[in-house]
Design an enzyme around this catalytic site. Structure first.
Site, mmCIF file in Angstrom:
data_model
loop_
_atom_site.group_PDB
_atom_site.id
_atom_site.type_symbol
_atom_site.label_atom_id
_atom_site.label_comp_id
_atom_site.label_asym_id
_atom_site.label_seq_id
_atom_site.Cartn_x
_atom_site.Cartn_y
_atom_site.Cartn_z
ATOM 1 N N LYS A 50 41.740 28.670 44.014
ATOM 2 C CA LYS A 50 42.274 28.988 42.680
ATOM 3 C C LYS A 50 43.796 28.911 42.550
ATOM 4 C CE LYS A 50 38.554 29.657 40.482
ATOM 5 N NZ LYS A 50 38.178 28.266 40.374
ATOM 6 N N HIS A 61 33.554 15.786 43.117
ATOM 7 C CA HIS A 61 32.422 16.445 43.778
ATOM 8 C C HIS A 61 31.562 17.164 42.739
ATOM 9 C CE1 HIS A 61 34.409 16.802 48.035
ATOM 10 N NE2 HIS A 61 34.302 15.553 47.603
ATOM 11 N N PRO A 91 42.678 31.726 49.685
ATOM 12 C CA PRO A 91 42.347 30.356 49.290
ATOM 13 C C PRO A 91 40.852 30.049 49.183
ATOM 14 C CG PRO A 91 43.201 30.417 51.534
ATOM 15 C CD PRO A 91 43.366 31.787 50.983
ATOM 16 N N TYR A 132 31.153 25.598 52.960
ATOM 17 C CA TYR A 132 31.597 26.972 53.229
ATOM 18 C C TYR A 132 30.567 27.569 54.188
ATOM 19 C CZ TYR A 132 34.884 26.900 49.301
ATOM 20 O OH TYR A 132 35.940 26.619 48.459
ATOM 21 N N TYR A 163 33.930 28.715 39.892
ATOM 22 C CA TYR A 163 34.556 27.780 40.844
ATOM 23 C C TYR A 163 35.117 26.554 40.105
ATOM 24 C CZ TYR A 163 35.253 25.477 45.341
ATOM 25 O OH TYR A 163 35.815 24.879 46.445
HETATM 26 C C1 FAD Z 1 50.416 28.117 53.398
HETATM 27 C C2 FAD Z 1 49.641 28.048 52.093
HETATM 28 C C3 FAD Z 1 48.381 27.423 52.048
HETATM 29 C C4 FAD Z 1 47.657 27.345 50.844
HETATM 30 N N1 FAD Z 1 46.415 26.745 50.809
HETATM 31 C C5 FAD Z 1 45.728 26.708 49.633
HETATM 32 C C6 FAD Z 1 44.452 26.116 49.537
HETATM 33 O O1 FAD Z 1 43.909 25.628 50.530
HETATM 34 N N2 FAD Z 1 43.829 26.113 48.302
HETATM 35 C C7 FAD Z 1 44.415 26.654 47.177
HETATM 36 O O2 FAD Z 1 43.871 26.613 46.059
HETATM 37 N N3 FAD Z 1 45.620 27.205 47.248
HETATM 38 C C8 FAD Z 1 46.276 27.236 48.437
HETATM 39 N N4 FAD Z 1 47.491 27.786 48.486
HETATM 40 C C9 FAD Z 1 48.027 28.270 47.236
HETATM 41 C C10 FAD Z 1 48.655 27.138 46.403
HETATM 42 O O3 FAD Z 1 49.174 26.145 47.228
HETATM 43 C C11 FAD Z 1 49.685 27.806 45.533
HETATM 44 O O4 FAD Z 1 48.983 28.693 44.679
HETATM 45 C C12 FAD Z 1 50.538 26.847 44.725
HETATM 46 O O5 FAD Z 1 51.416 26.133 45.571
HETATM 47 C C13 FAD Z 1 51.328 27.615 43.684
HETATM 48 O O6 FAD Z 1 52.258 26.787 43.065
HETATM 49 P P1 FAD Z 1 53.639 27.370 42.539
HETATM 50 O O7 FAD Z 1 54.337 26.239 41.905
HETATM 51 O O8 FAD Z 1 53.389 28.599 41.757
HETATM 52 O O9 FAD Z 1 54.401 27.884 43.835
HETATM 53 P P2 FAD Z 1 54.954 27.049 45.115
HETATM 54 O O10 FAD Z 1 54.080 25.885 45.401
HETATM 55 O O11 FAD Z 1 55.156 28.056 46.190
HETATM 56 O O12 FAD Z 1 56.337 26.507 44.617
HETATM 57 C C14 FAD Z 1 57.467 27.337 44.481
HETATM 58 C C15 FAD Z 1 58.705 26.508 44.710
HETATM 59 O O13 FAD Z 1 59.853 27.324 44.499
HETATM 60 C C16 FAD Z 1 60.798 27.056 45.522
HETATM 61 N N5 FAD Z 1 61.670 28.218 45.640
HETATM 62 C C17 FAD Z 1 61.410 29.412 46.213
HETATM 63 N N6 FAD Z 1 62.468 30.229 46.103
HETATM 64 C C18 FAD Z 1 63.419 29.559 45.451
HETATM 65 C C19 FAD Z 1 64.724 29.865 45.036
HETATM 66 N N7 FAD Z 1 65.279 31.068 45.272
HETATM 67 N N8 FAD Z 1 65.441 28.921 44.382
HETATM 68 C C20 FAD Z 1 64.904 27.715 44.129
HETATM 69 N N9 FAD Z 1 63.664 27.350 44.496
HETATM 70 C C21 FAD Z 1 62.923 28.263 45.148
HETATM 71 C C22 FAD Z 1 59.945 26.779 46.749
HETATM 72 O O14 FAD Z 1 60.651 26.043 47.725
HETATM 73 C C23 FAD Z 1 58.807 25.992 46.139
HETATM 74 O O15 FAD Z 1 59.043 24.607 46.122
HETATM 75 C C24 FAD Z 1 48.216 27.893 49.685
HETATM 76 C C25 FAD Z 1 49.482 28.518 49.734
HETATM 77 C C26 FAD Z 1 50.179 28.616 50.920
HETATM 78 C C27 FAD Z 1 51.528 29.314 50.965
#
Ligand code: FAD
Length: 395
Positions: free
Chosen positions: A298, A76, A294, A203, A385
């Site tokens: 980011k 995009h 969200p 948006y 962005y």
């Molecule tokens: C419901 C929701 C909707 C979102 N929508 C958007 C969006 O539209 N746009 C956007 O930019 N961002 C969005 N986000 C944010 C984005 O998805 C996250 O910032 C991103 O997933 C971060 O990645 P991560 O690997 O840090 O954490 P996560 O993706 O949360 O991964 C962490 C992993 O650790 C695992 N875990 C947790 N505790 C333990 C443990 N004790 N032992 C072993 N494993 C464990 C979890 O199961 C998970 O698989 C959203 C987040 C959520 C929760």
């Protein structure tokens, strides 16, 4: 009996941060083990983000996991901002020479898992009793019980806490400072089998609340409605959701294409930043240390960025014995996290409606007119962005 083993980096969590870190470490010849509490199927189906900054796309390509992204991602040039009956385009390509790409987090997670497993990497899904010890020593231990009930202890050089907001790692950092802002609204999100009626994200600030039109593919749309923070999904039938979306995106001669709703959820909104992101041999990445509302798209990009910075820091530490990048890790990541936190707050505050607040209404409209008419303001939005100071992965 406890099974003991050894690896260089023990990673807690198979989200984007942990998986990307494992892939990047493998590219540099550093072995890692990922321990994840959920099943592979759950991780691959969890609906979350979908908008990638230019730097995230470049990093996935440089890491050798960009093949499907290049084939299926939707590039995009910018976004639309809709308010007061107008829909204005902010063109990032023209303003800052960068684009953004739609490619769902579910697909990135699938690509990263497939890459690790094909290379013989270890991802222990469905682990329980996950614990970390010895982070102030040079030999921390990652322990867990596998899906068959067998306890394991993995001796590591470093532990990476990539376990999201509700994980265990952040609490292990003594003297952690956390800064938080909650918002009085949430996002009701749907996934629908409906081809997008728009070529780029919209948006929309409507007097009844914000709405975002996003997509996951040419066949699937992802749409969001601002709802009160304590809203119940039960109050929203499919018909009510579509009617509200039509109203909040209304423009003469244009409508939202409808289809079967396949996923429906409510996501609370919060800004949270915690630091330091390192203590001894424990390094935090992604949502474990910071989350953003969200609206600025980011969260996923920050998680991938942390993994890139950590991979470089751990390469220098473990391969060259240099602690310079590891010592700078927390400050480097927090600086970028705070920029994204401020931008996400800015985007949220500019577009989300507070009940009975005419001052805020008029200030928002003034800001929306400003960012869509002033090249200086539009450039600032575009720069943030599409990714400001994205870390690079050199393969
Ligand atoms: C419901 C929701 C909707 C979102 N929508 C958007 C969006 O539209 N746009 C956007 O930019 N961002 C969005 N986000 C944010 C984005 O998805 C996250 O910032 C991103 O997933 C971060 O990645 P991560 O690997 O840090 O954490 P996560 O993706 O949360 O991964 C962490 C992993 O650790 C695992 N875990 C947790 N505790 C333990 C443990 N004790 N032992 C072993 N494993 C464990 C979890 O199961 C998970 O698989 C959203 C987040 C959520 C929760």
């Amino acid at each position: 009996m406890t099974v003991t083993s050894r690896t260089r980096v023990g990673i807690v969590g198979a989200g984007p941060a942990g998986l990307m870190l494992s892939v990047l470490l493998a590219r540099r010849g550093i072995e890692s083990v990922i321990v994840e509490s959920r099943t592979r199927e759950y991780c691959e189906a969890r609906q979350r983000a979908g908008m990638l900054e230019a730097g995230t796309v470049a990093a996935l390509r440089a890491a050798g996991v960009g093949k499907r992204l290049d084939a299926e991602g939707l590039e995009h040039d910018g976004i639309y901002l809709q308010f007061a009956g107008e829909r204005q385009h902010v063109n990032f390509r023209e303003l800052v020479g960068r684009t953004v790409t739609i490619y769902a987090q579910t697909e990135i997670v699938k690509d990263l898992i497939a890459d690790r497993l094909a290379a013989g990497g270890v991802i222990e899904f469905s682990a329980s009793s996950v614990a970390v010890s010895g982070i102030e020593s040079a030999a921390p231990v990652l322990s867990y019980t596998d899906s068959a009930g067998v306890p394991h202890e993995v001796a590591c050089d470093v532990i990476a806490g990539c376990d999201g907001f509700h994980g265990i790692a952040r609490a292990l950092v003594p003297g952690l400072s956390a800064y938080e802002r909650t918002y009085p609204y949430a996002w009701l999100g749907i996934l629908a089998d409906a081809g997008p009626s728009t070529d780029e994200l919209i948006y929309s600030r409507h007097p009844d609340g914000f709405a975002l039109y996003s997509m996951r593919s040419p066949e699937v749309s992802r749409l969001y409605l601002q709802v009160p923070a304590d809203e119940s999904l039960d109050a929203w039938s499919d018909d009510r959701i579509w009617a509200e979306l039509q109203k909040r995106f209304a423009l003469p001669g244009w409508s939202v294409a409808t289809g079967q709703i396949t996923d429906k959820s409510i996501t609370p909104m919060r800004s949270f930043v915690a630091g330091p992101m390192r203590h001894g041999r424990l390094f935090l990445a992604g949502d474990a240390a910071h989350i953003v509302p969200p609206c600025g798209a980011k969260g996923l990009n920050l998680a991938v960025g942390d993994a890139i910075v950590m991979a470089s820091a751990l390469s220098a530490l473990l391969l060259d014995g240099s602690a310079t990048l590891a010592d700078a890790y927390s400050d480097t990541c927090l600086r970028r996290a705070w920029r994204a936190t401020q931008f996400s707050y800015f985007m949220t505050s500019m577009t989300h409606v507070l009940p009975n607040d005419p001052f805020d209404d008029l200030a928002q409209l003034a800001q929306l007119r400003y960012v869509t008419s002033s090249p200086a303001a539009a450039t600032s939005l575009a720069e943030n962005y599409s990714g400001y100071e994205s870390p690079k992965f050199e393969s």
